[in-house]
Every structure is written in structure tokens, then in C-alpha cells.
Write a protein that holds these residues in place. Structure first.
Motif, PDB file in Angstrom:
ATOM      1  N   GLY A 279       0.867  -1.387   0.217  1.00 19.70           N
ATOM      2  CA  GLY A 279      -0.025   0.308  -0.208  1.00 19.70           C
ATOM      3  C   GLY A 279       0.373   1.343   0.084  1.00 19.70           C
ATOM      4  O   GLY A 279       0.243   2.585   0.275  1.00 19.70           O
ATOM      5  N   ILE A 280       1.651   0.788  -0.252  1.00 15.21           N
ATOM      6  CA  ILE A 280       3.115   2.441  -0.587  1.00 15.21           C
ATOM      7  C   ILE A 280       3.710   2.489  -1.900  1.00 15.21           C
ATOM      8  O   ILE A 280       3.941   1.517  -2.445  1.00 15.21           O
ATOM      9  N   ILE A 281       2.193   3.591  -2.501  1.00 13.76           N
ATOM     10  CA  ILE A 281       2.717   4.269  -4.241  1.00 13.76           C
ATOM     11  C   ILE A 281       3.980   5.202  -4.109  1.00 13.76           C
ATOM     12  O   ILE A 281       3.680   6.150  -3.094  1.00 13.76           O
ATOM     13  N   THR A 282       4.151   5.700  -5.245  1.00 13.67           N
ATOM     14  CA  THR A 282       4.969   6.466  -5.214  1.00 13.67           C
ATOM     15  C   THR A 282       4.099   7.832  -6.309  1.00 13.67           C
ATOM     16  O   THR A 282       3.325   7.090  -6.787  1.00 13.67           O
ATOM     17  N   VAL A 283       3.975   8.598  -5.313  1.00 15.01           N
ATOM     18  CA  VAL A 283       3.205   9.905  -6.296  1.00 15.01           C
ATOM     19  C   VAL A 283       3.764  11.121  -7.304  1.00 15.01           C
ATOM     20  O   VAL A 283       4.747  12.063  -6.803  1.00 15.01           O
ATOM     21  N   GLY A 284       3.567  10.837  -8.537  1.00 13.24           N
ATOM     22  CA  GLY A 284       4.323  12.333  -9.440  1.00 13.24           C
ATOM     23  C   GLY A 284       5.860  11.763  -9.594  1.00 13.24           C
ATOM     24  O   GLY A 284       6.154  10.027  -9.580  1.00 13.24           O
TER      25      GLY A 284
END
Length: 190
Positions: A120-125
């Protein structure tokens, strides 16, 4: 079709595939589809096997230079330069301690790591323009229901090198008609 071969040998040129020894600097008859196929294969091999040089600077002595996880990996790992907690449902900005200078016509793209995304840990931008010279930082979004701890030295994202072209906008009064028209957001099906 006739072509004029340059006065120097072409790397990886296989004259046997073209029906004999090429007369360098002279006109030569070739089978166009065969020639295009051969040149396309050689060009593809040249561009896919060559590594592109990217200048990198450590902004912190503890920074870790990005590394590829395997010999065929397309993205390299980025490492945290600091300990940080990413609270559930929020974002956190994590430094990497590095700055890069991609060559002209290239940019860097920051991507999620699949191992973190599965938690559930995702990179944004995360687009690094060709002319940006500051520290590369990663924005992580915690979509899980619990706080997530990042430790200094953890792999927090991946980075890829990507070619880009800027858009030359041409303002018009009307756009061409299509069957789809202005249908969006699921208009083409599930």
C-alpha cells in the motif's frame, strides 16, 4: 534500389546478408526490404545495448548511488537518506541525497517499487526534468491502514531514464471529428 555506401565500414555490417562484399564508396544494388530489416535490427541492437551516461552528484556523503537489481532490470533503485514515518492515509517526502544531470533530450521518471506497492506504499508524481539540478526526493503515499516506517538506506522507489519531446501547440478553432468524440472516463468500455 541503389545506395551509396560510405567510405568507411559500417559497424556490424554483414556483407554476406546483402549478397557479397560491398564496394565501399560505390553504388550497390540491394533488396530494400532485406536492407531495412537488417538496418532496423542493427539500430535496435545499438540503442538497446548502449548505456546512456547520466551525471550524478552525492548531496550527502551517506547517499547511495542508484543500483540495478539485476543485469536485465530496466529501472534502478533509489535509496532513502533518512528515517521517516509515512502515516496511514498521508504522504511523506523522502530525500535520496543525490542530484542528476540527464543528457539532452532525456528526463528521469520516479516509479513505485512493486514490493512497497503490494503493502500500500506507492510513489506519487516524480518527473525529473533535464534542467533540474536539486536533490531528487520521493513522494510516498501510504494507502494502508497503518503507519509505515522507512529506514535510512531502504529502497524507496525506482527510476528510469526516458526520452522526451516538448509539444509545439497549434491553437485551432475546431478539432477533427471522430467516432469517440468527447467521450471519456470509461466511455470505451469496462
Amino acid at each position: 534500389m541503389s545506395i551509396i555506401l560510405p567510405n568507411q565500414a559500417t559497424p556490424n555490417f554483414d556483407p554476406k546478408r546483402m549478397g557479397g562484399e560491398p564496394p565501399i564508396g560505390q553504388s550497390m544494388q540491394v533488396d530494400l526490404p532485406q536492407f531495412v530489416q537488417m538496418m532496423t535490427a542493427q539500430t535496435f541492437e545499438m540503442f538497446t545495448k548502449a548505456k546512456v551516461k547520466v551525471k550524478i552528484k552525492k548531496m550527502n556523503e551517506d547517499a547511495i548511488i542508484p543500483k540495478y537489481g539485476s543485469t536485465k532490470a530496466g529501472l534502478c533503485d533509489l535509496y532513502a537518506i533518512e528515517d521517516k514515518i509515512v502515516p496511514a492515509g498521508t504522504t511523506a517526502v523522502i530525500g535520496t541525497g543525490i542530484a542528476c544531470e540527464p543528457p539532452e533530450g532525456f528526463m528521469l521518471k520516479i516509479r513505485s517499487r512493486s514490493g512497497l506497492a503490494s503493502k500500500g506504499i506507492i510513489t506519487v508524481g516524480g518527473e525529473i526534468d533535464e534542467d533540474y539540478r536539486g536533490e531528487i526526493k520521493v513522494i510516498l503515499l501510504n494507502t494502508s491502514g497503518t503507519d509505515f516506517t522507512i529506514a535510512k538506506g531502504d529502497r524507496i522507489a525506482q527510476m528510469e531514464l526516458r526520452r522526451y519531446q516538448q509539444i509545439d501547440f497549434n491553437e485551432v478553432k475546431n478539432l477533427s471529428d471522430t467516432t469517440r468524440g468527447n467521450g471519456g472516463l470509461g466511455s470505451t468500455g469496462k
